[in-house]
Design a protein around this motif. Structure first.
Motif, short mmCIF file in Angstrom:
data_model
loop_
_atom_site.label_atom_id
_atom_site.label_comp_id
_atom_site.label_asym_id
_atom_site.label_seq_id
_atom_site.Cartn_x
_atom_site.Cartn_y
_atom_site.Cartn_z
N LEU A 95 0.84 -1.21 0.00
CA LEU A 95 0.00 0.00 0.00
C LEU A 95 0.87 1.25 0.00
O LEU A 95 0.56 2.23 -0.69
N ALA A 96 1.96 1.24 0.76
CA ALA A 96 2.85 2.39 0.80
C ALA A 96 3.41 2.70 -0.59
O ALA A 96 3.56 3.87 -0.97
N ASP A 97 3.68 1.66 -1.37
CA ASP A 97 4.19 1.85 -2.72
C ASP A 97 3.18 2.56 -3.61
O ASP A 97 3.56 3.40 -4.45
N VAL A 98 1.90 2.23 -3.43
CA VAL A 98 0.85 2.88 -4.22
C VAL A 98 0.67 4.33 -3.80
O VAL A 98 0.48 5.23 -4.63
N PHE A 99 0.71 4.58 -2.49
CA PHE A 99 0.40 5.92 -1.97
C PHE A 99 1.55 6.92 -2.16
O PHE A 99 1.34 8.12 -2.25
N ARG A 100 2.78 6.41 -2.23
CA ARG A 100 3.96 7.28 -2.22
C ARG A 100 3.93 8.36 -3.31
O ARG A 100 4.23 9.53 -3.03
N PRO A 101 3.57 8.02 -4.57
CA PRO A 101 3.57 9.06 -5.61
C PRO A 101 2.57 10.19 -5.34
O PRO A 101 2.66 11.26 -5.95
N TYR A 102 1.63 9.95 -4.43
CA TYR A 102 0.61 10.95 -4.13
C TYR A 102 0.89 11.69 -2.82
O TYR A 102 0.03 12.39 -2.28
N GLY A 103 2.11 11.50 -2.29
CA GLY A 103 2.51 12.24 -1.10
C GLY A 103 1.84 11.77 0.17
O GLY A 103 1.72 12.53 1.14
N ILE A 104 1.40 10.51 0.21
CA ILE A 104 0.68 9.99 1.38
C ILE A 104 1.54 8.93 2.07
O ILE A 104 1.93 7.93 1.46
N LYS A 105 1.83 9.18 3.34
CA LYS A 105 2.61 8.23 4.13
C LYS A 105 1.70 7.24 4.84
O LYS A 105 0.59 7.57 5.24
N VAL A 106 2.23 6.04 5.03
CA VAL A 106 1.53 5.00 5.76
C VAL A 106 1.96 5.02 7.23
O VAL A 106 3.14 5.17 7.54
#
Length: 568
Positions: A95-106
């Motif tokens: 999930l972190a890999d998906v969110f990273r390009p959008y500036g969202i941390k897990v």
């Protein structure tokens, strides 16, 4: 601007978020269920992670990024220790890999007893060197898998959850142990201030302040103490939590609830932007007039270098994400207010309505009218005049002011007797008013100055007490309960104006739920007033719509359906 038909002439916009950490706190369980979630199951498919990354994860990230949210806690505050096992951390890394390009941390919720449950230790004592070593090694492992990991959210020593007090240590001792492990990597700790042990002799309203105020200044620099917006538990209306303005030497993160646990679940149209704004614009008077909760949160950025806000989302697997179409407005409003806590809830509502439905004034006007009246409508037909925590004990939906057992009783929250109702939280009562700065303290403490919407929160009031309207307290309660039902019917009438102006699917979806909401509003009104009437012995005026069922009926079945009179 394009979606809302505004001018792009000489376009130049430069904005910076007013709060640094803008985080969703998912209450998603590892088995796919969502605690207090009413829009289906969790959108995280743990079985297929990390390899299979559903398109919905990207959609989720885009939606959050569009409103400035930059962090998400993946798992429930009532945590399972296994979420910190290597196999589950690998899943979270997907999930972190998906969110990273959008500036969202897990982020992850950490169970305090994890060193015992999954670490092979015989203790979780934060003073134990082996426990501290275990957490440091675990954090090192997490960052090897998720290099931009945000940190931990912790619920400890509340509602049966383990915590540092199990070992004679303080909340600060527990939080600082985790902060020490995270600090080299830039990670932070959100330590929840929602703590109570359900001790009947202690007023739950004063618990959080009494536990955390003495610890002000004792937390590590990368720890947030995180109170809910009010001192009880996400009620339809609460005064702001006195810790805001009460812990100047500790950064606080405010926790809102976007999911409608105590606001009719996903079946009721309740725009929460007005609730959020009411809290954020409450004046704490910490540094004199103008020290609003919003300013208190923002000022931590200057005084401590960090600032934050959190929201428990209403996101699930329903096709529209939130169960009720208008639930999307609450997700949106949280993001907008996290970016700028001083934004008007009305402005946010109009932006959402224009982007969701139309820029046609004949559409926007009725939608906004419904949204802006909806929260007060809900308060009217459920818990007006400062009443709180009288919902169903198990489901948190529907009325149950009569719930009474040795462990939990609604009577602690309304104190109803033959002559009065309400809880005395003044200086002569439980002392909750003393947790606020003046002039707020004096205002809440004086029944003549206390705002009507908090009257029964802070005062025990006789049934014949004369209200500002000229009505007695009993008649004022009746007025609000009936007004609430009438307002739901007004919402139905207003919505019907949109027939043919928006698509049939969304029109029918909202129309059918408003009928459902009317039924539940009547359930609340009749159940509560019949219960109160058992004590007041005063009449419901004959010119009003009379309850169709007996109090026994409402006490016997936990939902508002007439089972052909079998429980009459």
């Amino acid at each position: 601007l394009i979606q809302t038909n505004q001018s792009l002439d000489k376009l130049y916009i430069q904005e910076n978020p007013k709060l640094k950490y803008r985080v969703l706190n998912h209450w998603d369980n590892l088995n796919g269920t969502v605690e207090r979630g009413y829009a289906g199951y969790s959108i995280w498919n743990w079985e297929r992670l990390p390899s299979y990354k559903e398109q919905r994860y990207t959609d989720y990230a885009r939606a959050n990024a569009s409103i400035g949210i930059n962090g998400t806690v993946l798992n429930n505050v009532n945590a399972q220790a296994k979420s910190l096992r290597t196999d589950w951390l690998v899943k979270a890394s997907g999930l972190a890999d998906v969110f990273r390009p959008y500036g969202i941390k897990v982020y992850l919720t950490a169970k305090f007893s994890a060193p015992k449950e999954i670490g092979g230790l015989n203790t979780a004592d934060p003073k134990d060197p082996q426990v501290r070593k275990w957490w440091k090694e675990k954090v090192k492992e997490i960052y090897s898998l998720i290099p931009d990991f945000g940190g931990f959210l912790v619920k400890a020593n509340s509602e049966g959850q383990p915590g540092p007090q199990d070992y004679g240590c303080s909340h600060a001792d527990g939080a600082n142990m985790l902060a020490e492990a995270l600090e080299p990597y830039g990670g932070i700790v959100f330590w929840r201030a929602f703590v109570y042990q359900n001790e009947r002799h202690v007023d739950r309203v004063i618990n959080g302040y009494n536990e955390f105020k003495p610890l002000d200044g004792k937390f590590a620099k990368n720890v947030f103490v995180q109170p809910k917006n009010g001192p009880i538990d996400f009620q339809p209306r609460e005064p702001f939590h006195p810790l805001f303005g009460g812990m100047p030497d500790t950064p606080l993160s405010l926790e809102f609830q976007i999911t409608q646990e105590n606001l009719g679940h996903a079946g009721h149209l309740v725009y929460l932007g007005t609730l959020f704004e009411e809290t954020l614009q409450s004046d704490t008077y910490e540094n004199g007039k103008g020290s609003t909760v919003s300013k208190v949160l923002q000022n931590y950025g200057e005084s401590h270098g960090i600032s934050a806000i959190a929201g428990v989302p209403n996101i699930g697997t329903d096709l529209n994400w939130t169960g009720h179409l208008f639930g999307q407005a609450n997700w949106y409003a949280f993001g907008r207010l996290a970016w700028n806590p001083d934004t008007s809830s009305g402005e946010i509502a109009e932006d959402w309505a224009r982007m969701t439905f139309s820029n046609d004034k004949s559409v926007i006007s009725p939608v906004l009218k419904i949204m802006m009246m909806s929260r007060e409508t809900y308060v009217n037909y459920t818990m007006p005049l400062g009443l709180n925590h009288i919902m169903n004990y198990d489901t948190h939906n529907g009325p149950e002011p009569w719930h009474d057992d040795p462990v939990w009783t609604a009577f602690d929250y309304h104190k109803i007797t033959r002559d009065s109702i309400g809880v005395n939280r003044t200086a002569k009562g439980t002392g909750a008013t003393g947790q606020y700065h003046n002039p707020v303290r004096e205002m809440f403490d004086d029944i003549r100055k206390c705002p009507q919407e908090y009257l029964l929160w802070f005062h025990r009031v006789p049934w014949n007490y004369k209200m500002a309207s000229g009505r007695t307290l009993w008649d004022e309660l009746i007025y609000h309960y009936y007004k609430g039902v009438d307002e739901v019917r007004q919402m139905q009438t207003i919505w019907n104006e949109l027939d043919g102006k928006i698509d049939r699917e969304r029109f029918n979806h909202v129309a059918s739920l408003l009928k459902y909401q009317e039924q539940e509003a009547i359930w609340w009104r009749d159940g509560c007033l019949l219960f109160f009437q058992d004590y007041s012995r005063l009449p419901i005026p004959a010119n009003l719509e009379q309850p169709k069922h007996s109090l026994k009926y409402y006490k016997t079945i936990p939902f508002p359906h007439d089972w052909k009179g079998r429980y009459e």
